[in-house]
Design a protein around this motif. Sequence first.
Motif, mmCIF file in Angstrom:
data_model
loop_
_atom_site.group_PDB
_atom_site.id
_atom_site.type_symbol
_atom_site.label_atom_id
_atom_site.label_comp_id
_atom_site.label_asym_id
_atom_site.label_seq_id
_atom_site.Cartn_x
_atom_site.Cartn_y
_atom_site.Cartn_z
ATOM 1 N N ASP A 29 0.295 -1.118 0.190
ATOM 2 C CA ASP A 29 -0.353 0.347 -0.070
ATOM 3 C C ASP A 29 0.521 1.581 0.290
ATOM 4 N N GLU A 32 2.363 2.001 -3.711
ATOM 5 C CA GLU A 32 1.332 2.316 -5.170
ATOM 6 C C GLU A 32 1.280 3.558 -4.418
ATOM 7 N N VAL A 33 1.591 4.462 -3.398
ATOM 8 C CA VAL A 33 1.597 5.344 -3.270
ATOM 9 C C VAL A 33 2.765 6.096 -3.760
ATOM 10 N N THR A 34 3.954 5.756 -3.446
ATOM 11 C CA THR A 34 5.053 6.998 -4.227
ATOM 12 C C THR A 34 5.289 6.416 -4.488
ATOM 13 N N ASP A 35 5.530 5.239 -6.099
ATOM 14 C CA ASP A 35 5.128 5.294 -7.419
ATOM 15 C C ASP A 35 6.718 4.256 -7.643
ATOM 16 N N ALA A 64 -2.211 6.362 2.381
ATOM 17 C CA ALA A 64 -3.150 7.323 0.893
ATOM 18 C C ALA A 64 -2.837 7.965 1.153
ATOM 19 N N ALA A 67 -0.155 10.748 0.031
ATOM 20 C CA ALA A 67 -0.101 10.580 -0.994
ATOM 21 C C ALA A 67 -0.848 12.175 -1.696
ATOM 22 N N GLU A 68 -2.271 11.673 -0.907
ATOM 23 C CA GLU A 68 -3.055 12.792 -1.865
ATOM 24 C C GLU A 68 -2.901 13.998 -1.466
ATOM 25 N N ARG A 71 -0.309 15.448 -3.500
ATOM 26 C CA ARG A 71 -0.699 15.548 -4.709
ATOM 27 C C ARG A 71 -1.652 17.380 -4.718
#
Length: 87
Positions: A29, A32-35, A64, A67-68, A71
């Motif tokens: 998980d 996924e958000v660190t790319d 998450a 990450a949000e 962004r």
Amino acid sequence: MTVTTDAAGTATNLDPVVERKLHDIDREDIHEVTDGSDDGFLYARGFIVALGRAYYEAVRTRPAGRAERRRRNRPRAGHIGGSSARA
């Protein structure tokens, strides 16, 4: 945790702590958000630990959410540096 040092002032018990923290955030998980690639994920985890306890705990408990927020704070295309590019 208290960091133990030797006679030269070198931390002697820090590696196990960092190793444990890196292991604890070695999760799909978070990946996924660190790319990025697997190597990139290793570097991202090191960066997360280096940013300190508050950031580490936020990522560990709400990956998450971090990450949000990242962004939302990212500049939009054409607005980098506070000015817009016009053709």
